[in-house]
Design a protein around this motif. Structure first.
Motif, PDB file in Angstrom:
ATOM      1  N   VAL A 244       0.868  -1.046   0.016  1.00 28.41           N
ATOM      2  CA  VAL A 244      -0.019   0.186  -0.034  1.00 28.41           C
ATOM      3  C   VAL A 244       0.993   1.201   0.054  1.00 28.41           C
ATOM      4  CG1 VAL A 244      -2.097  -0.978   1.153  1.00 28.41           C
ATOM      5  CG2 VAL A 244      -0.255   0.108   2.613  1.00 28.41           C
ATOM      6  N   CYS A 245       2.064   1.039  -0.661  1.00 28.51           N
ATOM      7  CA  CYS A 245       2.955   2.397  -0.293  1.00 28.51           C
ATOM      8  C   CYS A 245       2.483   3.514  -1.130  1.00 28.51           C
ATOM      9  CB  CYS A 245       4.534   2.010  -1.027  1.00 28.51           C
ATOM     10  SG  CYS A 245       4.573   1.095  -2.520  1.00 28.51           S
ATOM     11  N   GLN A 246       1.670   3.501  -2.154  1.00 30.90           N
ATOM     12  CA  GLN A 246       1.069   4.283  -2.993  1.00 30.90           C
ATOM     13  C   GLN A 246      -0.098   4.852  -2.456  1.00 30.90           C
ATOM     14  OE1 GLN A 246       2.941   5.535  -5.840  1.00 30.90           O
ATOM     15  NE2 GLN A 246       4.585   4.103  -5.023  1.00 30.90           N
ATOM     16  N   PHE A 247      -0.701   4.146  -1.507  1.00 34.82           N
ATOM     17  CA  PHE A 247      -2.011   4.522  -0.983  1.00 34.82           C
ATOM     18  C   PHE A 247      -1.650   6.145   0.004  1.00 34.82           C
ATOM     19  CE2 PHE A 247      -3.095   0.883  -2.572  1.00 34.82           C
ATOM     20  CZ  PHE A 247      -4.464   0.768  -2.390  1.00 34.82           C
ATOM     21  N   SER A 248      -2.818   6.692   0.466  1.00 33.87           N
ATOM     22  CA  SER A 248      -2.517   7.704   1.294  1.00 33.87           C
ATOM     23  C   SER A 248      -1.852   7.668   2.479  1.00 33.87           C
ATOM     24  CB  SER A 248      -4.212   8.369   1.672  1.00 33.87           C
ATOM     25  OG  SER A 248      -4.617   7.623   2.395  1.00 33.87           O
ATOM     26  N   GLU A 249      -1.433   8.675   3.350  1.00 31.93           N
ATOM     27  CA  GLU A 249      -0.816   8.357   4.477  1.00 31.93           C
ATOM     28  C   GLU A 249      -1.634   8.098   5.370  1.00 31.93           C
ATOM     29  OE1 GLU A 249       2.422   9.200   5.157  1.00 31.93           O
ATOM     30  OE2 GLU A 249       2.707   9.364   2.869  1.00 31.93           O
ATOM     31  N   GLU A 250      -2.788   8.476   5.360  1.00 30.13           N
ATOM     32  CA  GLU A 250      -3.681   7.825   6.393  1.00 30.13           C
ATOM     33  C   GLU A 250      -3.970   6.480   6.224  1.00 30.13           C
ATOM     34  OE1 GLU A 250      -8.141   9.486   7.301  1.00 30.13           O
ATOM     35  OE2 GLU A 250      -8.076   8.346   5.775  1.00 30.13           O
ATOM     36  N   TRP A 251      -3.991   6.086   5.064  1.00 34.10           N
ATOM     37  CA  TRP A 251      -4.196   4.444   4.849  1.00 34.10           C
ATOM     38  C   TRP A 251      -2.899   3.949   5.328  1.00 34.10           C
ATOM     39  CZ3 TRP A 251      -9.044   3.340   2.819  1.00 34.10           C
ATOM     40  CH2 TRP A 251      -9.306   1.983   2.500  1.00 34.10           C
ATOM     41  N   LYS A 252      -1.658   4.271   4.751  1.00 31.24           N
ATOM     42  CA  LYS A 252      -0.487   3.618   5.061  1.00 31.24           C
ATOM     43  C   LYS A 252      -0.370   3.650   6.731  1.00 31.24           C
ATOM     44  CE  LYS A 252       1.878   6.138   2.509  1.00 31.24           C
ATOM     45  NZ  LYS A 252       3.145   6.684   1.935  1.00 31.24           N
ATOM     46  N   GLU A 253      -0.608   4.687   7.470  1.00 35.45           N
ATOM     47  CA  GLU A 253      -0.566   4.822   8.864  1.00 35.45           C
ATOM     48  C   GLU A 253      -1.647   3.674   9.747  1.00 35.45           C
ATOM     49  OE1 GLU A 253       1.362   6.748  12.183  1.00 35.45           O
ATOM     50  OE2 GLU A 253       1.389   6.444  10.069  1.00 35.45           O
ATOM     51  N   MET A 254      -2.719   3.329   8.976  1.00 37.51           N
ATOM     52  CA  MET A 254      -3.689   2.480   9.424  1.00 37.51           C
ATOM     53  C   MET A 254      -3.159   0.881   9.392  1.00 37.51           C
ATOM     54  SD  MET A 254      -7.365   1.387   7.774  1.00 37.51           S
ATOM     55  CE  MET A 254      -6.693   0.787   6.277  1.00 37.51           C
ATOM     56  N   VAL A 255      -2.515   0.741   8.288  1.00 40.92           N
ATOM     57  CA  VAL A 255      -1.489  -0.489   8.283  1.00 40.92           C
ATOM     58  C   VAL A 255      -0.511  -0.775   9.188  1.00 40.92           C
ATOM     59  CG1 VAL A 255      -0.549  -2.214   6.464  1.00 40.92           C
ATOM     60  CG2 VAL A 255      -2.468  -0.737   5.817  1.00 40.92           C
ATOM     61  N   LYS A 256       0.236   0.473   9.074  1.00 42.40           N
ATOM     62  CA  LYS A 256       1.468   0.648   9.824  1.00 42.40           C
ATOM     63  C   LYS A 256       1.046   0.415  11.612  1.00 42.40           C
ATOM     64  CE  LYS A 256       5.640   3.305  10.710  1.00 42.40           C
ATOM     65  NZ  LYS A 256       6.154   4.587  10.374  1.00 42.40           N
ATOM     66  N   LYS A 257       0.181   0.730  12.022  1.00 40.16           N
ATOM     67  CA  LYS A 257      -0.430   0.790  13.467  1.00 40.16           C
ATOM     68  C   LYS A 257      -1.126  -0.406  13.587  1.00 40.16           C
ATOM     69  CE  LYS A 257       0.614   5.601  14.672  1.00 40.16           C
ATOM     70  NZ  LYS A 257      -0.035   6.879  15.190  1.00 40.16           N
ATOM     71  N   CYS A 258      -1.340  -1.312  12.644  1.00 37.39           N
ATOM     72  CA  CYS A 258      -2.332  -2.539  13.051  1.00 37.39           C
ATOM     73  C   CYS A 258      -1.812  -3.434  14.317  1.00 37.39           C
ATOM     74  CB  CYS A 258      -2.321  -3.248  11.634  1.00 37.39           C
ATOM     75  SG  CYS A 258      -0.703  -4.290  11.449  1.00 37.39           S
ATOM     76  N   ASP A 259      -2.852  -4.064  14.677  1.00 41.63           N
ATOM     77  CA  ASP A 259      -2.573  -5.110  15.542  1.00 41.63           C
ATOM     78  C   ASP A 259      -2.001  -6.027  14.946  1.00 41.63           C
ATOM     79  OD1 ASP A 259      -2.466  -7.265  17.579  1.00 41.63           O
ATOM     80  OD2 ASP A 259      -4.832  -7.383  17.826  1.00 41.63           O
ATOM     81  N   ILE A 260      -0.448  -6.526  15.111  1.00 41.01           N
ATOM     82  CA  ILE A 260       0.047  -7.226  14.112  1.00 41.01           C
ATOM     83  C   ILE A 260      -0.295  -8.828  14.404  1.00 41.01           C
ATOM     84  CG2 ILE A 260       2.270  -7.679  15.793  1.00 41.01           C
ATOM     85  CD1 ILE A 260       4.166  -7.302  13.397  1.00 41.01           C
ATOM     86  N   ASP A 261      -0.842  -9.134  15.632  1.00 43.60           N
ATOM     87  CA  ASP A 261      -1.117 -10.422  15.877  1.00 43.60           C
ATOM     88  C   ASP A 261      -2.380 -10.616  15.205  1.00 43.60           C
ATOM     89  OD1 ASP A 261       0.959 -11.013  17.684  1.00 43.60           O
ATOM     90  OD2 ASP A 261      -0.103 -10.365  19.494  1.00 43.60           O
ATOM     91  N   SER A 262      -3.353  -9.741  14.845  1.00 40.20           N
ATOM     92  CA  SER A 262      -4.526  -9.942  13.973  1.00 40.20           C
ATOM     93  C   SER A 262      -4.286 -10.281  12.527  1.00 40.20           C
ATOM     94  CB  SER A 262      -5.340  -8.836  14.184  1.00 40.20           C
ATOM     95  OG  SER A 262      -4.664  -7.703  13.354  1.00 40.20           O
ATOM     96  N   LEU A 263      -3.050 -10.163  12.174  1.00 33.84           N
ATOM     97  CA  LEU A 263      -2.747 -10.269  10.542  1.00 33.84           C
ATOM     98  C   LEU A 263      -2.887 -11.758  10.207  1.00 33.84           C
ATOM     99  CD1 LEU A 263       0.416  -7.842  10.103  1.00 33.84           C
ATOM    100  CD2 LEU A 263      -2.105  -7.481   9.520  1.00 33.84           C
TER     101      LEU A 263
END
Length: 398
Positions: A244-263
């Motif tokens: 998602v590197c080309q997506f908006s900053e808001e979108w990238k931030e959502m992925v970056k701050k995810c609950d990693i155990d939920s992936l």
């Protein structure tokens, strides 16, 4: 050898829903789940109107609504080479739509079952028919054999029961999907809408569950080579963020701050519409439900709701033949077979429509040729002019 009336293989959504539907009609069943705990993969579902009607019949709808926001609309955005090509906004369903955490649904269904219904750590390895009675016998990994009067396979895409029925193997798409949650302790600012963005070879969607929790997914239409060598959750997170590197900053931030155990990452698979149309879903007193019967991609969001419908319809058909006395009222195997045939007839038409629309929509999303895209759009317009018409369906009362 243990002898039981109704055995359900698989403690996922379809298996638990079918067992609960039978319980609501006064019919006892046993659910065999191979895991030591109920399955939690899959993160969340978007449940549309038809799914809520089924949950209402199962008696757990109101409980699930407490932790899920109503979704008012769906927004589709297409971006090519960083330029927005199209954006459309419309109703997400003919009625109610909410995102539901998978674990919440599993717990709600499981907790409504009588104690002892769910047997964890019970993995079946084979199915055969008893030579004397023609009733199915399941062989478990621990060496135990169980004979059942009715066997219902809800054991997913690699179903042992569906292989026993002779169903064709499910097919794999080129795509891989990552699903996850992001928690916003101070609340998020997203609208109560399902938004889906296609940017080149990536499709990503976002669905608010509560005012603090968001479910999202990323579908990689052309999987990177290194996606086969993911060793841990950190690798999945890095691959997803790169996608998602080309997506908006808001979108990238959502992925970056995810609950990693939920992936949760998976290869998308499906049972083809022509297989759903022509397969024999009964052999003796054995049948299937859920993904074992009609595995489909996530493109119209009906996999979970269709599994809930299966449970309601199957329980109703069995009860209509067996009556309130359940299996004690069975005078012949023929009654059970007639009930299963009625279930298959009722579900087949519904499932052919869902699987066809899902298949065509998925192919459209993957298509790169303008001619192919045009053909798929025309087919969808002809066959499914009301593209959310599938949400109008009512599986009926138990």
């Amino acid at each position: 050898m243990e002898e039981l009336d109704i055995v359900i293989v698989g403690g996922g959504i379809a298996g638990l829903a079918t067992s609960l539907a039978l319980h609501r009609k006064g019919i006892k069943s046993i659910v065999l789940e191979k895991s030591e705990s109920v399955r939690s993969e899959g993160a969340a579902f978007g449940i549309q109107t038809n799914g809520w009607l089924a949950l209402q019949q199962l008696g757990v709808a109101d409980k699930l609504r407490l932790n899920s926001l109503p979704i008012h609309q769906i927004r589709d955005v297409m971006i090519e080479k960083k330029i927005k090509q199209r954006e459309s906004v419309g109703p997400a369903s003919h009625g109610e739509v909410r995102g539901v955490i998978r674990n919440d649904m599993v717990r709600a269904l499981a907790h409504a079952l009588p104690v002892g219904t769910l047997r964890l750590g019970s993995q079946i390895v084979s199915v055969k028919l008893d030579e004397a009675t023609s009733f199915p016998i399941v062989h478990l990994r621990n060496g135990q054999d169980i004979k059942a009067k009715v066997l219902i396979g809800c054991d997913g895409s690699n179903s042992i029961v569906s292989k026993f029925l002779g169903l064709n193997p499910t097919k794999a798409l080129d795509s891989r999907a990552v699903r996850g949650f992001t928690n916003y302790p101070n609340g998020h600012v997203f609208q109560q809408e399902f938004i889906r963005i296609k940017m080149d070879n990536v499709v990503s969607g976002r669905l608010p569950i509560t005012h603090n929790l968001v479910f999202w997914f990323v579908v990689m239409l052309k999987c990177p080579q290194d996606s086969n060598n993911l060793k841990n959750q950190e690798d999945v997170a890095r691959l997803t963020l790169a996608s998602v590197c080309q997506f908006s900053e808001e979108w990238k931030e959502m992925v970056k701050k995810c609950d990693i155990d939920s992936l949760y990452i998976s290869r998308l698979r499906y049972r083809s519409p022509w297989d759903v149309m022509s397969s024999k879903f009964r052999r003796g007193t054995v049948t299937v439900a859920g993904d074992s019967m009609h595995l489909m991609g996530p493109f119209i969001g009906q996999g979970c709701s269709a599994a809930l419908e299966d449970g309601v319809v199957l329980a109703r058909c069995l009860w209509s033949k067996l009556g309130q006395d359940g299996m004690n009222n069975v005078s012949s195997r023929k009654q059970i077979e007639e009930a299963i045939d009625e279930y298959v007839r009722e579900r087949r038409g519904r499932l052919v429509g869902l699987s066809t629309q899902t298949y065509l929509t998925g192919r459209l999303i993957e298509a790169s040729s303008p001619a192919t895209k045009l053909l798929l759009i025309v087919l969808l317009m002809i066959l499914f002019r009301d593209h959310i018409g599938h949400t109008r369906y009512d599986c009926g009362r138990l």
